[in-house]
Enzyme design. Structure first.
Site, short mmCIF file in Angstrom:
data_model
loop_
_atom_site.label_atom_id
_atom_site.label_comp_id
_atom_site.label_asym_id
_atom_site.label_seq_id
_atom_site.Cartn_x
_atom_site.Cartn_y
_atom_site.Cartn_z
N SER A 1 0.86 -1.19 0.00
CA SER A 1 0.00 0.00 0.00
C SER A 1 0.90 1.23 0.00
O SER A 1 2.08 1.14 0.38
CB SER A 1 -0.86 0.00 1.28
OG SER A 1 -1.49 1.25 1.47
N TYR B 1 -2.44 -1.59 10.31
CA TYR B 1 -2.44 -1.73 8.84
C TYR B 1 -1.09 -1.30 8.28
O TYR B 1 -0.52 -1.98 7.43
CB TYR B 1 -3.58 -0.88 8.27
CG TYR B 1 -3.77 -0.97 6.77
CD1 TYR B 1 -4.39 -2.07 6.19
CD2 TYR B 1 -3.33 0.06 5.93
CE1 TYR B 1 -4.58 -2.15 4.82
CE2 TYR B 1 -3.51 -0.01 4.56
CZ TYR B 1 -4.14 -1.12 4.01
OH TYR B 1 -4.32 -1.18 2.65
N1 LIG Z 1 -8.78 0.51 -1.90
C1 LIG Z 1 -7.70 1.19 -1.53
O1 LIG Z 1 -7.72 2.44 -1.45
C2 LIG Z 1 -6.41 0.49 -1.22
C3 LIG Z 1 -5.25 1.26 -1.02
C4 LIG Z 1 -4.04 0.61 -0.75
C5 LIG Z 1 -4.00 -0.78 -0.67
N2 LIG Z 1 -5.14 -1.48 -0.86
C6 LIG Z 1 -5.03 -2.94 -0.76
O2 LIG Z 1 -5.63 -3.53 -1.89
C7 LIG Z 1 -6.20 -4.78 -1.52
C8 LIG Z 1 -7.67 -4.80 -1.93
O3 LIG Z 1 -8.32 -3.72 -1.30
P1 LIG Z 1 -9.84 -3.36 -1.62
O4 LIG Z 1 -9.97 -1.92 -1.37
O5 LIG Z 1 -10.24 -3.96 -2.90
O6 LIG Z 1 -10.55 -4.13 -0.39
P2 LIG Z 1 -12.09 -4.56 -0.22
O7 LIG Z 1 -12.34 -4.49 1.24
O8 LIG Z 1 -12.98 -3.81 -1.13
O9 LIG Z 1 -12.03 -6.09 -0.66
C9 LIG Z 1 -11.23 -6.97 0.09
C10 LIG Z 1 -11.65 -8.40 -0.16
O10 LIG Z 1 -10.93 -9.21 0.78
C11 LIG Z 1 -11.83 -10.05 1.45
N3 LIG Z 1 -11.34 -10.33 2.79
C12 LIG Z 1 -11.12 -9.47 3.83
N4 LIG Z 1 -10.74 -10.14 4.91
C13 LIG Z 1 -10.71 -11.44 4.58
C14 LIG Z 1 -10.42 -12.64 5.28
N5 LIG Z 1 -10.07 -12.64 6.59
N6 LIG Z 1 -10.47 -13.81 4.61
C15 LIG Z 1 -10.83 -13.83 3.30
N7 LIG Z 1 -11.15 -12.76 2.59
C16 LIG Z 1 -11.09 -11.57 3.23
C17 LIG Z 1 -13.15 -9.30 1.47
O11 LIG Z 1 -14.26 -10.18 1.64
C18 LIG Z 1 -13.14 -8.65 0.10
O12 LIG Z 1 -13.66 -9.50 -0.89
C19 LIG Z 1 -5.98 -4.92 -0.02
O13 LIG Z 1 -4.80 -5.67 0.21
C20 LIG Z 1 -5.79 -3.49 0.44
O14 LIG Z 1 -5.05 -3.40 1.63
C21 LIG Z 1 -6.33 -0.89 -1.12
#
Ligand SMILES: NC(=O)c1ccc[n+]([C@@H]2O[C@H](COP(=O)([O-])OP(=O)(O)OC[C@H]3O[C@@H](n4cnc5c(N)ncnc54)[C@H](O)[C@@H]3O)[C@@H](O)[C@H]2O)c1
Length: 254
Positions: free
Chosen positions: A142, A155
């Site tokens: 991230s 996080y």
């Molecule tokens: N969206 C952002 O702004 C952003 C920024 C930086 C990094 N990220 C990273 O990108 C990745 C995806 O983020 P996103 O925004 O799409 O997240 P999101 O919350 O929209 O989706 C995450 C998915 O992971 C699943 N999940 C969460 N905990 C779980 C568990 N214990 N077991 C199984 N599945 C689980 C959820 O059900 C969901 O389908 C993550 O690693 C997040 O840290 C996102």
């Protein structure tokens, strides 16, 4: 097609960026195994991919539980024979600063984000080594692995750990033809982002404040991050090892 005859396991593939990765990989010819604990969105995503002519299966997995990770890998190999690509996308966020984070909360975030990435990477690498076809592993760090913020202490710790572990794993697995890299997304419009805004108690105000921090004055789209993941997963990045590739619309260069 860049992933023809490959099998990809995508954790967190039921929603958000992981879902965009699952769709794009299927469009590029991969068999996709979606591992997530959101059963209805996971089944729906897999079925939508199949209805477009792709190959996808959903596997229930809470990635914070080691036993469920082992079961998921066993079932995915039973279904598809092998795993060529692993995408460690699943993660949880907790908007709490250092002084308000409990032991249990810290452990839960680390188990979901960092330990799951370790377990999936180690055990999938063992399968890849056994099958002697090499492979590609893409982790999710991230911008918060690169810059600080007032909240999200656990996080930050998990994502910094993932970025660093990615480099160590890349060196460890290089002799086996397995590449390990990470993508570091910036603020991307997903259910997770909306949940983060909800947690503040004023969703719209929070979204406005997140937007104000973006040099591009817009959020990233899941499909924009998925294309970076495709690059790292495919042979297009054959000379890229241990990278933590920022895809953040310039967030960290300001
Ligand atoms: N969206 C952002 O702004 C952003 C920024 C930086 C990094 N990220 C990273 O990108 C990745 C995806 O983020 P996103 O925004 O799409 O997240 P999101 O919350 O929209 O989706 C995450 C998915 O992971 C699943 N999940 C969460 N905990 C779980 C568990 N214990 N077991 C199984 N599945 C689980 C959820 O059900 C969901 O389908 C993550 O690693 C997040 O840290 C996102």
């Amino acid at each position: 097609m860049k992933l023809l005859r490959k099998t990809a396991l995508v954790t967190g593939g039921a929603n958000g960026i992981g879902q965009a990765v699952a769709r794009l990989f299927a469009d590029e010819g991969a068999n996709v195994a979606i591992a997530d604990f959101d059963d209805s969105a996971g089944e729906q995503t897999a079925s939508e991919i199949r209805s477009r002519g792709g190959t996808a299966r959903f596997f229930h997995c809470d990635v914070s539980k080691a036993e469920e990770i082992r079961e998921t890998l066993r079932h995915a190999v039973e279904a598809f024979g092998t795993i060529d690509i692993l995408v460690n996308d699943a993660a949880t966020q907790l908007n709490k600063p250092l002084l308000e984070t409990s032991d249990e909360e810290f452990d839960q975030v680390i188990a979901t984000n960092l330990r799951s990435t370790f377990l999936f990477t180690r055990d999938t690498a063992k399968l890849m080594i056994e099958h002697k076809h090499g492979g590609s592993i893409v982790n999710f760090s991230s911008t918060f692995a690169h810059v600080g913020s007032p909240g999200y202490l656990a996080y930050h710790a998990s994502k910094g750990g993932i970025a660093s572990m990615t480099r160590a794993a890349a060196i460890a697995l290089m002799p086996y033809g397995i590449r390990v890299n990470a993508v570091a997304p910036g603020t991307t419009l997903t259910p997770g982002l909306h949940r983060g805004a909800d947690d503040t108690g004023d969703h719209d105000k929070a979204m406005d404040s997140f937007l104000a921090l973006q040099p591009l004055k817009r959020f990233g789209r899941p499909d924009e991050i998925a294309k970076v993941v495709l690059f790292l997963a495919s042979d297009d990045s054959s000379f890229v090892y241990g990278a933590d590739l920022l895809a953040d619309g310039g967030y960290t260069i300001l």
